[in-house]
Design an enzyme around this catalytic site. Structure first.
Site, PDB file in Angstrom:
ATOM      1  CE  LYS A  62      -4.313  -1.668   0.514  1.00 19.99           C
ATOM      2  NZ  LYS A  62      -5.463  -1.289  -0.346  1.00 19.99           N
ATOM      3  CB  SER A 315      -0.670  -8.350  -0.867  1.00 15.98           C
ATOM      4  OG  SER A 315      -1.286  -9.295  -0.003  1.00 15.98           O
TER       5      SER A 315
END
Lengths: 342, 342
Positions: A62, A315
């Site tokens: 992110k 991720s």
């Protein structure tokens, strides 16, 4: 090549991903790509390349999109500050990117957010505004505060700057893996990560087969692919907390629908098995959402992949300690590793 | 520079470590060196370089020494096979090295060895001979079988080939860290790892201050340094199962006594705290023994290390799942990472 036709231009392009790579260089980590003979054997002889965003700053990809987006703020926007709503990895990505750029940040968080995520977000210097999930909508609260203060609201995935930033992970993976990949897999929640990565793969390695993977209960993308447009599902229950979105994004859907080969699902049990295998064999901690595409690969449901070069986007690595205790306690995994890095 | 004088030549030299590096190249992984801003901050502003043998084949540094030693077997020794006694990482190192070299391997294991370690050793193709720890001595059993079968016994640490092989880890760390290190720390059990690393550091970076670290209850080296000769302690209880040796080796003691600056201790609680911090902040799984030197660094007892370049040998990542469940369940650690690799 486009897999499916969509009306109108896409919200971001391969050129945007390349421009993002230039903006984030030196601030965002170039995370390692890990390989493991043990993992290859468990994946039917595929040659698996794990792009480990678990080693990214804030513990997740992110930070890429957040930094790319915030670094393009105008002087006025910088002064007004940034605001978002998140209880998880996006909150930390925005908070750290804002700190690096000297931009005031406010994160709207639900009162039931887990303590370590709140502490990390505060640690990066962001202000917190609390909402009660039962009585308030976090996005509406953030939008209201943005209007009152003249701040800029940055959403978690449905934003061209966010999408382009996340795509830099796949761009790096292609460079690090050397020869082109035959297959690429990423987890699929709001679609910010996969849409950016699809643009990167499309521009770098157009023959690679692309898969988005979600859990059985969080199957909004499977239903949306079948319908040909975004379909909303009720709030899903799944161990993969990063992909609990209810509907594909207006910007991410057309990119993924037109460029990604298919969307597949795995069970929560398969996710936890993959997380355990990676922990005890490869010695790295990945979060359940990160284990979703790996779970599909391990299931064998993609058919014979012997000798194929398979890239997997890991991720993040932000795991609730209580969940980890459960995962470790249940395991029978062998402790032998056989991994390397490049 | 020698720190303390010893009588007679040392069992291995820097040239032996360099020769070992040539022998193991392409078979033994060049493991990554990780850095972390969060870790640096927790270590008083030191610049910490973690040489992660947790990512080594078999999950520990032991494969280095085993492969170096076995690759020098004569044709007769190869035919006769190798035998050792171990319930842990040395068993797996010997088993995999023997498989790679086509040498038959027998591992004497205690019946109470944990299941995943037995499974991994068998998985590398070694034969297992069981002994009851209460009534039999594993080393004597292995020596007897060696005589009966014409096999070669390879001890876990007190062997020149093993020592030289383990030293290659420090040789690589020096190359990967770039500028010379100010301080280097490694866990200290039998002394195979630290003696090899001390030879490597002495040859590469003679000004580096070297520390061996053990747990308070397993303090045979502290007592031996004070006495100036190997001192035996009763079988110690400690969470760091890789350093439960009772007495320094005849070959490893003179090397470490003459080249290593000092030996220090940490508590089991400090070890588990370090293991937790690395797991939740750096997202890597390391075994308690590997956390021992890091625990000393985190304690602040080495004094002001701000700006100093500190190398830490992370010896392995083979963790008992039950222990990990306990470690994860107790923690309050923050999930935010801020790490990179080189």
């Amino acid at each position: 090549m486009e897999v499916r036709a969509v009306a109108g231009p896409l919200a971001a392009t391969f050129a945007d991903v390349r421009a993002a790579a230039g903006r984030i260089a030196g601030v965002v980590h170039r995370t390692p790509v890990l390989t493991s003979q043990a993992l290859d054997a468990a994946c039917g002889g595929a040659r698996v390349f794990l792009k480990c965003e678990s080693f990214q700053r804030t513990g997740a990809f992110k930070f890429r999109g957040a930094y790319n987006r915030l670094s393009q703020f105008t002087p006025e926007e910088r002064t007004g500050g940034v605001i978002t709503y998140s209880s998880g990895n996006h909150a930390q990505g925005i908070a750290l990117a804002a700190r690096e750029l000297g931009i005031p940040a406010t994160i709207v968080m639900p009162t039931d957010a887990i303590a370590p995520k709140v502490a990390a977000t505060k640690g990066y210097g962001a202000g917190i505004e609390w909402i009660d999930r039962q009585t308030e909508n976090g996005y509406e609260t953030a939008a209201r505060i943005a209007r009152e203060r003249g701040s800029t609201f940055v959403p978690p995935f449905d934003d061209a700057g966010i999408i382009a930033g996340q795509g830099t992970a796949a761009l790096e993976l292609c460079e690090q893996a050397g020869e082109p990949l035959d297959v690429f897999l990423a987890p699929l929640g709001g679609g910010g990560l996969l849409s950016g990565c699809a643009l990167a793969m499309h521009g770098t390695s157009p023959r690679t087969v692309l898969y988005g993977v979600e859990t059985e209960t969080a199957n909004d993308w499977v239903l949306s692919f079948a319908a040909g447009h975004p379909v909303r599902i009720p709030p899903p229950m799944t161990v993969a907390d990063g992909i609990k979105t209810e509907v594909p994004g207006d910007l991410t859907f057309p990119i993924i629908y037109s460029l990604v080969t298919d969307v597949r699902t795995v069970s929560d049990d398969e996710v936890l098995h993959a997380m355990r295998l990676v922990l005890f064999r490869l010695k790295i901690l990945i979060e359940p959402t990160a284990a979703v595409p790996l779970a599909l690969l391990l299931s064998g449901r993609l058919g014979d992949l012997a000798g194929q070069r398979v890239g997997v986007l890991i991720s993040g690595g932000n795991v609730d300690p209580a969940l980890l205790a459960e995962v470790a306690g249940q395991t029978e995994a062998s402790p032998a590793a056989d991994s390397g890095s490049r």
